[in-house]
Write a protein that holds these residues in place. Structure first.
Motif, short mmCIF file in Angstrom:
data_model
loop_
_atom_site.label_atom_id
_atom_site.label_comp_id
_atom_site.label_asym_id
_atom_site.label_seq_id
_atom_site.Cartn_x
_atom_site.Cartn_y
_atom_site.Cartn_z
N SER A 46 0.85 -1.19 0.00
CA SER A 46 0.00 0.00 0.00
C SER A 46 0.89 1.24 0.00
N ARG A 47 0.29 2.38 -0.21
CA ARG A 47 1.06 3.63 -0.13
C ARG A 47 1.63 3.81 1.26
N LYS A 48 0.88 3.43 2.27
CA LYS A 48 1.40 3.55 3.64
C LYS A 48 2.59 2.63 3.85
N ASP A 49 2.53 1.41 3.31
CA ASP A 49 3.67 0.49 3.41
C ASP A 49 4.93 1.12 2.82
N ILE A 50 4.78 1.70 1.65
CA ILE A 50 5.93 2.30 0.98
C ILE A 50 6.41 3.53 1.73
N PHE A 51 5.50 4.33 2.23
CA PHE A 51 5.86 5.48 3.07
C PHE A 51 6.69 5.01 4.27
N ASP A 52 6.22 3.95 4.92
CA ASP A 52 6.93 3.41 6.09
C ASP A 52 8.33 2.94 5.73
N CYS A 53 8.47 2.33 4.55
CA CYS A 53 9.79 1.87 4.10
C CYS A 53 10.72 3.05 3.86
N PHE A 54 10.22 4.10 3.24
CA PHE A 54 11.04 5.29 3.04
C PHE A 54 11.48 5.86 4.38
N SER A 55 10.56 5.98 5.31
CA SER A 55 10.90 6.60 6.60
C SER A 55 11.86 5.75 7.42
N ALA A 56 11.91 4.45 7.15
CA ALA A 56 12.80 3.55 7.88
C ALA A 56 14.08 3.23 7.10
N SER A 57 14.27 3.87 5.96
CA SER A 57 15.41 3.53 5.10
C SER A 57 16.73 4.02 5.68
N ALA A 58 17.79 3.33 5.31
CA ALA A 58 19.14 3.73 5.73
C ALA A 58 19.49 5.10 5.17
N GLU A 59 19.10 5.37 3.94
CA GLU A 59 19.41 6.67 3.34
C GLU A 59 18.77 7.81 4.12
N PHE A 60 17.51 7.66 4.48
CA PHE A 60 16.84 8.71 5.24
C PHE A 60 17.45 8.83 6.64
N SER A 61 17.80 7.71 7.24
CA SER A 61 18.44 7.73 8.55
C SER A 61 19.76 8.49 8.50
N GLN A 62 20.53 8.29 7.43
CA GLN A 62 21.80 9.01 7.28
C GLN A 62 21.57 10.50 7.10
N ILE A 63 20.55 10.86 6.35
CA ILE A 63 20.22 12.28 6.17
C ILE A 63 19.87 12.89 7.52
#
Length: 71
Positions: A46-63
């Protein structure tokens, strides 16, 4: 992104992915990443699933870490 206003704007899945890249990563989607996320829709995400994946990604964490934000 889960507001009625955004939902009612009826953006395409393609535009949804592009917006997540801009908001979370501060960049445009690379073609491999874009294709991967689009395939996730085909696999039942779902869109929420993908949103959650983006927010938990290593790239976002590094940013976040680069700004002193711990996630």
């Amino acid at each position: 992104i889960f507001s009625s206003e955004f939902i009612n704007s009826n953006v395409s899945d393609e535009e949804y992915i592009n917006r997540l890249y801009r908001v979370f990563m501060g960049r445009e989607a690379d073609s491999a990443g874009f294709d991967f996320w689009m395939s996730c829709f085909g696999n039942g995400y779902s869109r929420k699933d993908i949103f959650d994946c983006f927010s938990a990604s290593a790239e976002f964490s590094q940013i976040c870490s680069s700004y002193g934000i711990n996630v």
